[in-house]
Design a protein around this motif. Structure first.
Motif, PDB file in Angstrom:
ATOM      1  N   GLY A   1       0.781  -1.222   0.000  1.00 22.23           N
ATOM      2  CA  GLY A   1       0.000   0.000   0.000  1.00 22.23           C
ATOM      3  C   GLY A   1       0.816   1.276   0.000  1.00 22.23           C
ATOM      4  O   GLY A   1       0.277   2.358  -0.264  1.00 22.23           O
TER       5      GLY A   1
ATOM      6  N   GLU B   1       4.012   3.935  -1.249  1.00 20.52           N
ATOM      7  CA  GLU B   1       4.303   4.505  -2.567  1.00 20.52           C
ATOM      8  C   GLU B   1       5.115   3.556  -3.443  1.00 20.52           C
ATOM      9  O   GLU B   1       4.821   3.380  -4.635  1.00 20.52           O
TER      10      GLU B   1
ATOM     11  N   TYR C   1       5.278   0.327  -3.201  1.00 26.58           N
ATOM     12  CA  TYR C   1       4.447  -0.832  -3.541  1.00 26.58           C
ATOM     13  C   TYR C   1       3.541  -0.508  -4.722  1.00 26.58           C
ATOM     14  O   TYR C   1       3.440  -1.301  -5.675  1.00 26.58           O
ATOM     15  N   GLU C   2       2.896   0.640  -4.681  1.00 26.74           N
ATOM     16  CA  GLU C   2       1.991   1.021  -5.764  1.00 26.74           C
ATOM     17  C   GLU C   2       2.757   1.195  -7.072  1.00 26.74           C
ATOM     18  O   GLU C   2       2.260   0.842  -8.147  1.00 26.74           O
ATOM     19  N   LYS C   3       3.980   1.720  -6.985  1.00 29.27           N
ATOM     20  CA  LYS C   3       4.795   1.864  -8.186  1.00 29.27           C
ATOM     21  C   LYS C   3       5.161   0.492  -8.753  1.00 29.27           C
ATOM     22  O   LYS C   3       5.133   0.289  -9.969  1.00 29.27           O
TER      23      LYS C   3
ATOM     24  N   VAL D   1       3.474  -2.316  -8.406  1.00 31.87           N
ATOM     25  CA  VAL D   1       2.266  -2.912  -8.987  1.00 31.87           C
ATOM     26  C   VAL D   1       2.033  -2.352 -10.386  1.00 31.87           C
ATOM     27  O   VAL D   1       1.694  -3.090 -11.319  1.00 31.87           O
ATOM     28  N   GLN D   2       2.232  -1.046 -10.541  1.00 32.29           N
ATOM     29  CA  GLN D   2       2.031  -0.423 -11.851  1.00 32.29           C
ATOM     30  C   GLN D   2       3.058  -0.920 -12.864  1.00 32.29           C
ATOM     31  O   GLN D   2       2.730  -1.174 -14.032  1.00 32.29           O
TER      32      GLN D   2
END
Length: 213
Positions: free
Chosen positions: A84, A86, A88-90, A92-93
């Motif tokens: 969750g 920053e 991690y989100e990068k 995932v993208q």
């Protein structure tokens, strides 16, 4: 982890000419980092990327470059990532953006290419070790991982006695020229016992193949 065929290095006639990778990009390891693209084979892990002009792959040059770039970018995220946050989100993208390349590697086109590669590898194994089609079938049926190339065959011994002698010598149980050890160490029995291990298979003609894992 399931692996998919990535490429064969046609400029290298050595043992480790084929490379495989994990079959999906989204691999959040140990709860704190993303796995990069690790090139591997039955005898190695973490090989260098080869020039596109030297490989046989289903990927276009642009797709191959994109995969290399993805590996670098996902590695840069480092460790200690929290779900969750920053980074991690990068990550995932990045995985979503490269999915099209993995779809290509998991496609029927790559399966067909891999079948062609396997035929080339079978021909090499048959010539190198004087094996026939039944021998190759037995070896491939015995081998438990996804690798299907020359590297899975480590050595071919003429019988269990030779297997026992070579392995006993390698382990230091006997020494060359040690007549006492050679007289009383039962290399044939030792070789037969080694057949119980998963990385050996005996062929119909009595030869023994060691398998690389």
């Amino acid at each position: 982890m399931k692996r998919v065929f990535l490429f064969k290095d046609v400029s290298d006639d050595g043992r480790d000419c084929c490379a495989y990778i994990a079959n999906e990009p989204m691999r959040f390891e140990c709860g704190h980092y993303f796995g990069s693209v690790n090139l591997e084979g039955s005898c190695y892990s973490g090989s260098d990327w080869k020039p596109y002009c030297d490989i046989k792959t289903v990927l276009t040059e642009a797709e191959y470059r994109a995969l290399k770039k993805f590996s670098k970018e996902i590695s840069k995220l480092g460790y200690g990532i929290t779900v969750g946050d920053e980074r991690y989100e990068k990550g995932v993208q990045l995985c979503k953006d490269i999915q099209y390349v993995y779809d290509r590697l998991n496609s029927e086109d790559n399966e067909k290419l891999f079948e062609e590669i396997q035929k080339e590898e079978v021909e090499w194994l048959m010539e190198e070790y004087s094996l026939d089609e039944e021998d190759i079938e037995a070896i491939f049926n015995e081998y438990a991982l996804e690798y299907r190339d020359r590297s899975i065959v480590g050595c071919v011994f003429k019988d269990t006695a030779e297997l026992g002698y070579e392995e006993a010598w390698e382990l230091g149980y006997i020494k060359n020229g040690d007549t006492i050890a050679e007289k009383y160490f039962d290399t044939d029995r030792f070789g037969e016992d080694l057949l119980e291990e998963s990385h050996y298979i005996q062929l119909e003609d009595g030869r023994v193949v060691s398998l690389n894992y």
